[in-house]
Design a protein around this motif. Structure first.
Motif, PDB file in Angstrom:
ATOM      1  N   UNK A  30     -31.185 -13.590   0.681  1.00  0.00           N
ATOM      2  CA  UNK A  30     -31.260 -12.257   0.062  1.00  0.00           C
ATOM      3  C   UNK A  30     -31.434 -11.179   1.132  1.00  0.00           C
ATOM      4  N   UNK A  31     -31.034  -9.973   0.820  1.00  0.00           N
ATOM      5  CA  UNK A  31     -31.130  -8.868   1.777  1.00  0.00           C
ATOM      6  C   UNK A  31     -32.589  -8.552   2.109  1.00  0.00           C
ATOM      7  N   UNK A  32     -32.795  -7.816   3.197  1.00  0.00           N
ATOM      8  CA  UNK A  32     -34.151  -7.401   3.569  1.00  0.00           C
ATOM      9  C   UNK A  32     -34.810  -6.650   2.419  1.00  0.00           C
ATOM     10  N   UNK A  33     -34.057  -5.784   1.763  1.00  0.00           N
ATOM     11  CA  UNK A  33     -34.615  -4.988   0.662  1.00  0.00           C
ATOM     12  C   UNK A  33     -35.075  -5.899  -0.474  1.00  0.00           C
ATOM     13  N   UNK A  34     -34.235  -6.871  -0.840  1.00  0.00           N
ATOM     14  CA  UNK A  34     -34.588  -7.760  -1.946  1.00  0.00           C
ATOM     15  C   UNK A  34     -35.788  -8.641  -1.596  1.00  0.00           C
ATOM     16  N   UNK A  35     -35.836  -9.124  -0.360  1.00  0.00           N
ATOM     17  CA  UNK A  35     -36.991  -9.934   0.049  1.00  0.00           C
ATOM     18  C   UNK A  35     -38.259  -9.090   0.071  1.00  0.00           C
ATOM     19  N   UNK A  36     -38.142  -7.857   0.535  1.00  0.00           N
ATOM     20  CA  UNK A  36     -39.286  -6.950   0.579  1.00  0.00           C
ATOM     21  C   UNK A  36     -39.838  -6.707  -0.821  1.00  0.00           C
ATOM     22  N   UNK A  91     -36.825 -12.850  12.145  1.00  0.00           N
ATOM     23  CA  UNK A  91     -36.721 -13.057  13.591  1.00  0.00           C
ATOM     24  C   UNK A  91     -37.339 -14.396  13.984  1.00  0.00           C
ATOM     25  N   UNK A  92     -38.514 -14.702  13.405  1.00  0.00           N
ATOM     26  CA  UNK A  92     -39.174 -15.973  13.703  1.00  0.00           C
ATOM     27  C   UNK A  92     -38.332 -17.143  13.218  1.00  0.00           C
ATOM     28  N   UNK A  93     -37.760 -17.028  12.029  1.00  0.00           N
ATOM     29  CA  UNK A  93     -36.895 -18.093  11.516  1.00  0.00           C
ATOM     30  C   UNK A  93     -35.682 -18.283  12.414  1.00  0.00           C
ATOM     31  N   UNK A  94     -35.173 -17.175  12.951  1.00  0.00           N
ATOM     32  CA  UNK A  94     -34.049 -17.267  13.877  1.00  0.00           C
ATOM     33  C   UNK A  94     -34.437 -17.981  15.152  1.00  0.00           C
ATOM     34  N   UNK A  95     -35.643 -17.687  15.662  1.00  0.00           N
ATOM     35  CA  UNK A  95     -36.119 -18.340  16.884  1.00  0.00           C
ATOM     36  C   UNK A  95     -36.369 -19.824  16.665  1.00  0.00           C
ATOM     37  N   UNK A  96     -36.642 -20.204  15.428  1.00  0.00           N
ATOM     38  CA  UNK A  96     -36.833 -21.622  15.109  1.00  0.00           C
ATOM     39  C   UNK A  96     -35.505 -22.323  14.853  1.00  0.00           C
ATOM     40  N   UNK A  97     -34.420 -21.578  14.884  1.00  0.00           N
ATOM     41  CA  UNK A  97     -33.113 -22.175  14.682  1.00  0.00           C
ATOM     42  C   UNK A  97     -32.747 -22.410  13.235  1.00  0.00           C
ATOM     43  N   UNK A  98     -33.430 -21.726  12.309  1.00  0.00           N
ATOM     44  CA  UNK A  98     -33.173 -21.930  10.885  1.00  0.00           C
ATOM     45  C   UNK A  98     -32.158 -20.952  10.317  1.00  0.00           C
ATOM     46  N   UNK A  99     -32.065 -19.771  10.903  1.00  0.00           N
ATOM     47  CA  UNK A  99     -31.129 -18.761  10.402  1.00  0.00           C
ATOM     48  C   UNK A  99     -30.438 -18.066  11.567  1.00  0.00           C
ATOM     49  N   UNK A 100     -29.305 -17.453  11.252  1.00  0.00           N
ATOM     50  CA  UNK A 100     -28.581 -16.622  12.203  1.00  0.00           C
ATOM     51  C   UNK A 100     -28.339 -15.271  11.549  1.00  0.00           C
ATOM     52  N   UNK A 101     -28.691 -14.202  12.261  1.00  0.00           N
ATOM     53  CA  UNK A 101     -28.459 -12.851  11.745  1.00  0.00           C
ATOM     54  C   UNK A 101     -27.102 -12.373  12.242  1.00  0.00           C
ATOM     55  N   UNK A 102     -26.213 -12.062  11.312  1.00  0.00           N
ATOM     56  CA  UNK A 102     -24.897 -11.529  11.656  1.00  0.00           C
ATOM     57  C   UNK A 102     -24.893 -10.060  11.274  1.00  0.00           C
ATOM     58  N   UNK A 103     -24.971  -9.211  12.282  1.00  0.00           N
ATOM     59  CA  UNK A 103     -25.116  -7.775  12.056  1.00  0.00           C
ATOM     60  C   UNK A 103     -23.957  -7.236  11.212  1.00  0.00           C
TER      61      UNK A 103
END
Length: 258
Positions: free
Chosen positions: A32-38, A53-65
Motif C-alpha cells: 500500500x502507498x505511504x498515505x494508506x499505510x500512514x 527504509x528498514x525493510x529495504x535494508x533487510x532485503x524485503x522490499x525495493x522502492x521504485x521511485x
C-alpha cells in the motif's frame, strides 16, 4: 492489526515484515502507498518512510521511485531479523547471547580465515579504524556490530550470516553494555585487531581461539548483569549515557542499519 491502533515505526516494521514472510504480501506485489499505510496504522508519513527504509535494508522490499514499494525475495538478513523478532519475546540474558555468539562466531572466524578475500580484509580494516576513532557511544556500537557482522560474512556462509543477524539486536545491546564499561572496553576493543590479524594470516585455529577469548571478557567482567534481562541492562545503560530520552529503539535502530 486494528487500523485505528497507533503504532511506532518499529512496530510497523515488525507488522509488515510478518506479512511479507508469512506470504500475505507475495514477491513482486506492491505494498500500500505511504498515505494508506500512514492512515491504516496511525503512523506519520516520515515514520512510514523510516519503516520502509528498514525493510529495504533487510532485503524485503525495493522502492521504485515513481511506482511504489515492491516485495522482494527474502535474504539472510530478512531471515535473521524474523528470528530475532521472535526471540525478542523471551527474557534473553547476556549469558544467553554470549553462548549463542560463541557458537556462531568462533566457527565463522575459523572459516573466514580460510575463505576471506582481500575485499573482506579491507572492510574489516576500515571498520576497526572507525571504531578506534569514534567517540559517541552509539557510533562505537555501530562500528563494533559492523565488525562482527563483516567477520561472519567473510566466512561466505549464508547460514552463519542469518544466525548472527537473528541475534544482532541483542548483540548491539550487549556491546552497549561493554563499551560503556571502561574495564570491559579496555580489554575487549584491542582484541578486534588480533582477530583480524589471525584471519589475515589464514590461521583458523588462532582466529577461533581469539574470538572465544573476546567473548569471555563479558563473562569475567559483567558481574550480576550477566544473568539479568539484556533489555533491562541495555535500557539502563542507554539512559545513563544518553539521559532520560534514551530508549531501546535507539539501539535497535543501530542493529537494523547493519
Amino acid at each position: 492489526m486494528a487500523p485505528d491502533l497507533a503504532v511506532t515505526s518499529k512496530e510497523l516494521v515488525d507488522e509488515l515484515e510478518h506479512k511479507i514472510l508469512s506470504g500475505k504480501y507475495t514477491v513482486g506485489e506492491m505494498l500500500p502507498s505511504e498515505r494508506r499505510l500512514s492512515e491504516a496504522y496511525s503512523v506519520s508519513r516520515s515514520g512510514v518512510r523510516e519503516a520502509l527504509k528498514i525493510l529495504g535494508e533487510r532485503g524485503l522490499v525495493t522502492v521504485r521511485h515513481g511506482r511504489g514499494t515492491f516485495v522482494t525475495d527474502p535474504n539472510a538478513g530478512a531471515a535473521g531479523a524474523a528470528i530475532g523478532n521472535a526471540l525478542r519475546r523471551e527474557r534473553i540474558t547476556a549469558r544467553d547471547v554470549i553462548i549463542g555468539r560463541m557458537a556462531v562466531e568462533k566457527e565463522s572466524a575459523a572459516l573466514a580465515a580460510e575463505a576471506r578475500t582481500d575485499a573482506d580484509l579491507e572492510l574489516l580494516d576500515r571498520i576497526i579504524e572507525g571504531m578506534e576513532t569514534s567517540s559517541a557511544i552509539l557510533d562505537r556500537v555501530r562500528a563494533d556490530l559492523a565488525f562482527h557482522l563483516a567477520l561472519v560474512k567473510a566466512s561466505h556462509n549464508p547460514v552463519f550470516e542469518a544466525m548472527f543477524r537473528a541475534i544482532s539486536g541483542f548483540t548491539a545491546e550487549m556491546m552497549l553494555r561493554s563499551l560503556s564499561d571502561r574495564a570491559v572496553a579496555e580489554v575487549g576493543v584491542p582484541q578486534h585487531r588480533a582477530i583480524l590479524e589471525a584471519v589475515r594470516q589464514r590461521d583458523a585455529g588462532e582466529a577461533r581461539r581469539l574470538v572465544e577469548e573476546h567473548m569471555a571478557v563479558a563473562i569475567e567482567r559483567y558481574g550480576p548483569d550477566l544473568e539479568r534481562s539484556l533489555d533491562t541492562v541495555a535500557e539502563r545503560e542507554l539512559q545513563r549515557v544518553l539521559g532520560p530520552t534514551g530508549s531501546l529503539e535507539d539501539i535497535w535502530r543501530v542493529a537494523d542499519r547493519e
